[in-house]
Design a protein around this motif. Structure first.
Motif: not given
Length: 259
Positions: A76-103
């Motif tokens: 729960k604590f970690r949910r209050s803290i966002g983390m951005i990395f140099q390498s993006f950590h995205l699933v590139t073969r799916t849509t943009v909105i699906k990547n955002v929804l993984t939050a």
């Protein structure tokens, strides 16, 4: 509020990641962390959400003593803290909105995760987050079709969908060209101002740090050598942090990069 009280981090190979660090960061601050590679920038950043365990001292984030958190409390604590990395950590073969929804995945029942059954509220929040970083029109495009800067904005939108109080960014523009890096930093600055989210950015580009952050923390060999306004960082401060003759203007983008 983020508070370090005499915090140290000693790695198993004997390297001091942090050496008796004491500092406070208030809600809504925009902090740039600068220093040589291996100085302790990432260690400082990642200790805040306990990606790295501290060895000694006390670290308090929004009233929680980080070392004492376990299980559900830690998640729960970690949910209050966002983390951005140099390498993006995205699933590139799916849509943009699906990547955002993984939050939302950590808060969802397993069957919903398995079926990808996101709620209407989840989808609205994802679209709002994409709008905040200026790429709403890319929502249903495959992520692999985006530029590096656009992908970093997707990563930022995903973090915003968590509704964080703090965003930690570990070299978020290191892989981007100068123009795109400035655009992404503009997004961070706007989000900091409009949403009062505390932002800490570990960054190699001194020029960017001084132009965007209100406060600079300079670290060398795990020790804080400067902690103050960006406007007061001069050549003497930079020489102290980096141990070499540099200036804020020359040689610009390549002033401080990986050694």
């Amino acid at each position: 509020m983020i508070e370090f009280k005499h915090v140290s981090k000693l790695y198993s190979n004997g390297v001091k990641g942090l050496d008796d660090v004491t500092l406070q960061i208030k809600q809504g601050e925009f902090v740039g962390i600068i220093g040589l590679s291996g100085a302790g920038k990432s260690t400082l950043l990642r200790s805040i959400n306990r990606m790295h365990e501290i060895t000694s001292g006390e670290l308090i984030v929004n009233g929680s003593e980080v070392k004492s958190l376990k299980g559900i409390e830690l998640r729960k604590f970690r949910r209050s803290i966002g983390m951005i990395f140099q390498s993006f950590h995205l699933v590139t073969r799916t849509t943009v909105i699906k990547n955002v929804l993984t939050a939302n995945v950590p808060d969802m029942p397993f069957w919903r995760v398995l079926l990808g059954a996101f709620t209407k509220e989840n989808k609205i929040a994802a679209l709002e987050a994409l709008d905040k970083v200026g790429i709403l029109e890319k929502a249903y495009i495959r992520t692999e079709q985006l530029s590096g800067g656009q992908q970093q904005r997707v990563a930022l939108a995903r973090t915003l969908a968590q509704n964080p109080k703090i965003i930690l960014a570990d070299e978020p523009v290191a892989a981007l060209d100068p123009v795109t890096a400035k655009q992404v930093m503009d997004d961070f600055k706007r989000i900091n101002k409009e949403m009062n989210i505390t932002i800490l950015i570990n960054i190699h580009h001194v020029e960017l740090a001084l132009n965007y952050a209100n406060r600079i923390i300079g670290i060398r060999a795990g020790k804080i050598l400067y902690d103050g306004p960006a406007s007061e960082v001069d050549e003497d401060v930079l020489n102290k942090i980096y141990g070499k003759e540099i200036t804020k203007e020359e040689p610009k983008w390549e002033s401080i990069i990986e050694y």
